[in-house]
Design a protein around this motif. Structure first.
Motif, mmCIF file in Angstrom:
data_model
loop_
_atom_site.group_PDB
_atom_site.id
_atom_site.type_symbol
_atom_site.label_atom_id
_atom_site.label_comp_id
_atom_site.label_asym_id
_atom_site.label_seq_id
_atom_site.Cartn_x
_atom_site.Cartn_y
_atom_site.Cartn_z
ATOM 1 N N TRP A 78 29.305 37.930 39.828
ATOM 2 C CA TRP A 78 28.878 39.268 39.434
ATOM 3 C C TRP A 78 29.678 40.289 40.225
ATOM 4 N N VAL A 79 29.640 41.528 39.766
ATOM 5 C CA VAL A 79 30.384 42.579 40.456
ATOM 6 C C VAL A 79 29.562 43.864 40.469
ATOM 7 N N LEU B 4 32.738 52.478 43.366
ATOM 8 C CA LEU B 4 33.104 51.297 44.144
ATOM 9 C C LEU B 4 34.574 50.924 44.042
ATOM 10 N N ILE B 5 35.358 51.703 43.297
ATOM 11 C CA ILE B 5 36.790 51.409 43.217
ATOM 12 C C ILE B 5 37.571 52.444 44.020
ATOM 13 N N LYS B 6 38.762 52.051 44.415
ATOM 14 C CA LYS B 6 39.631 52.982 45.126
ATOM 15 C C LYS B 6 40.155 54.041 44.153
ATOM 16 N N ILE C 182 39.035 41.683 37.796
ATOM 17 C CA ILE C 182 37.861 42.563 37.723
ATOM 18 C C ILE C 182 37.167 42.638 39.078
ATOM 19 N N THR C 183 36.803 41.498 39.642
ATOM 20 C CA THR C 183 36.059 41.519 40.906
ATOM 21 C C THR C 183 36.898 42.071 42.050
ATOM 22 N N LEU D 140 34.247 49.748 35.565
ATOM 23 C CA LEU D 140 34.958 49.863 36.837
ATOM 24 C C LEU D 140 36.241 50.677 36.713
ATOM 25 N N ALA D 141 36.417 51.334 35.582
ATOM 26 C CA ALA D 141 37.571 52.213 35.393
ATOM 27 C C ALA D 141 37.221 53.629 35.855
#
Length: 348
Positions: A131-132, A305-307, A116-117, A288-289
């Motif tokens: 945390w993330v 925040l994700i690629k 996850i992180t 985060l998906a």
């Protein structure tokens, strides 16, 4: 093959089928139990208008129910510390990383798995995986394009203490995002330098507004030439009027004026039971998906925040913002910032 032998085989087959019925029923019941919706309790320091649609997407995708308790990030943090292990919350969503850092320093967070992180750049998560970040918010100087330009801007937020900016600045010292920025400046430059900066801005007689939206509106109307805000407020105005006469400027060189803070998520109970922990991790991973990250990018105009998920088309890439290098967990001393703001008379 005799008729009697065939009848015997049929009889044995029937008996085996009957014998297996209880096991089949139990397996089906077990499968149904696993698929039954569960309720996740979330404490949110983010407004429902910002995070609610993402939570709704999770419920629609999984069938699970989410019970949300909304409040201020500082209020939710205090409540979690008061409740301790008895908290019903499986997930806490904070408006800024400082609150998450405060809980981490009190050993109130459950470590998150790397799967996850690791989705998020190291700048935007706990170095200890406690945390993330789920979305990014950059500090910016919003300016009226008819009053000033980036070429006139100083190279640092620190230099807006120059008397040439007297009466031209809008700010919101009572706003949480501004206070987080000041906390970041204290972390980077120290208390003495930060207090001197605040006094310098006060000497330039900034116009005080209650929040970021009011600053952007005032900049567009020409009431002030520029203001200190979070980046995304401008895009709400541009979405309504593409000719709105304001743009964002990001300070270069790792300046505290370009701090990128995050809204983040954590599990606020280090002893959470396995069943609740599994659903909490599923929920955070959903945020985060791609679906949720696209929502943040295109609806709230925050940074994904994700690629693989791009920011809204009007925004510069996150990688191009030269944010200061610091552990966002250390932005936890809000009380010290409030004391300083009162000391310089920026707050009553």
């Amino acid at each position: 093959m005799s008729h009697r032998f065939i009848k015997s085989l049929c009889f044995l087959s029937a008996m085996l089928s009957i014998a297996m019925i209880p096991q089949v029923v139990m397996a089906l019941q077990s499968s149904e139990q696993k698929q039954e919706p569960v309720e996740i309790v979330v404490y949110s320091g983010r407004k429902e208008s910002l995070i609610g649609p993402a939570i709704a997407k999770y419920m629609e995708a999984t069938g699970n129910k989410v019970k949300v308790k909304y409040g201020s990030t500082s209020g939710m943090t205090a409540l979690l510390l008061e409740e301790g292990d008895a908290t019903p919350a499986s997930v806490f969503i904070a408006q800024d990383a400082g609150a998450l850092g405060a809980l981490a320093k009190k050993d109130r967070l459950h470590k998150l798995p790397k799967k996850i992180t690791g989705k998020v750049d190291s700048r935007f998560r706990s170095p200890k995986d406690e945390w993330v970040g789920i979305s990014g918010r950059a500090r910016a100087v919003v300016y009226n394009v008819n009053k000033t330009s980036p070429s006139e801007m100083p190279v640092s937020i620190r230099d807006f203490t120059d008397p040439k900016w007297k009466g031209r600045i809008g700010w919101a010292p009572g706003n949480g995002s501004f206070q987080a920025f000041v906390t970041g400046m204290r972390e980077r430059d120290g208390d003495e330098a930060t207090e001197a900066w605040l006094r310098g801005i006060m000497a330039n007689e900034p116009v005080v507004y209650p929040k970021n939206t009011a600053i952007v509106r005032a900049v567009g109307a020409g009431e002030v030439d520029l203001g200190f805000v979070n980046h995304y407020y401008l895009y709400r105005f541009l979405n309504e009027d593409s000719d709105f006469p304001a743009r964002n400027h990001f300070m270069p060189g790792g300046d505290p004026g370009s701090l990128v803070n995050v809204a983040g998520a954590c599990i606020p109970n280090p002893d959470l039971d396995e069943a609740r922990k599994a659903k909490a991790l599923e929920f955070i991973e959903f945020l985060l998906a791609k679906d949720a990250q696209s929502y943040f990018a295109n609806k709230t105009y925050e940074y994904p925040l994700i690629k693989g998920v791009d920011p809204s088309v009007e925004m510069i890439e996150l990688e191009k913002i030269q944010t200061p290098d610091m552990d966002l967990s250390n932005l936890d001393d809000l009380q010290g910032t409030l004391v300083m703001l009162r000391k310089v008379d920026a707050l009553p």
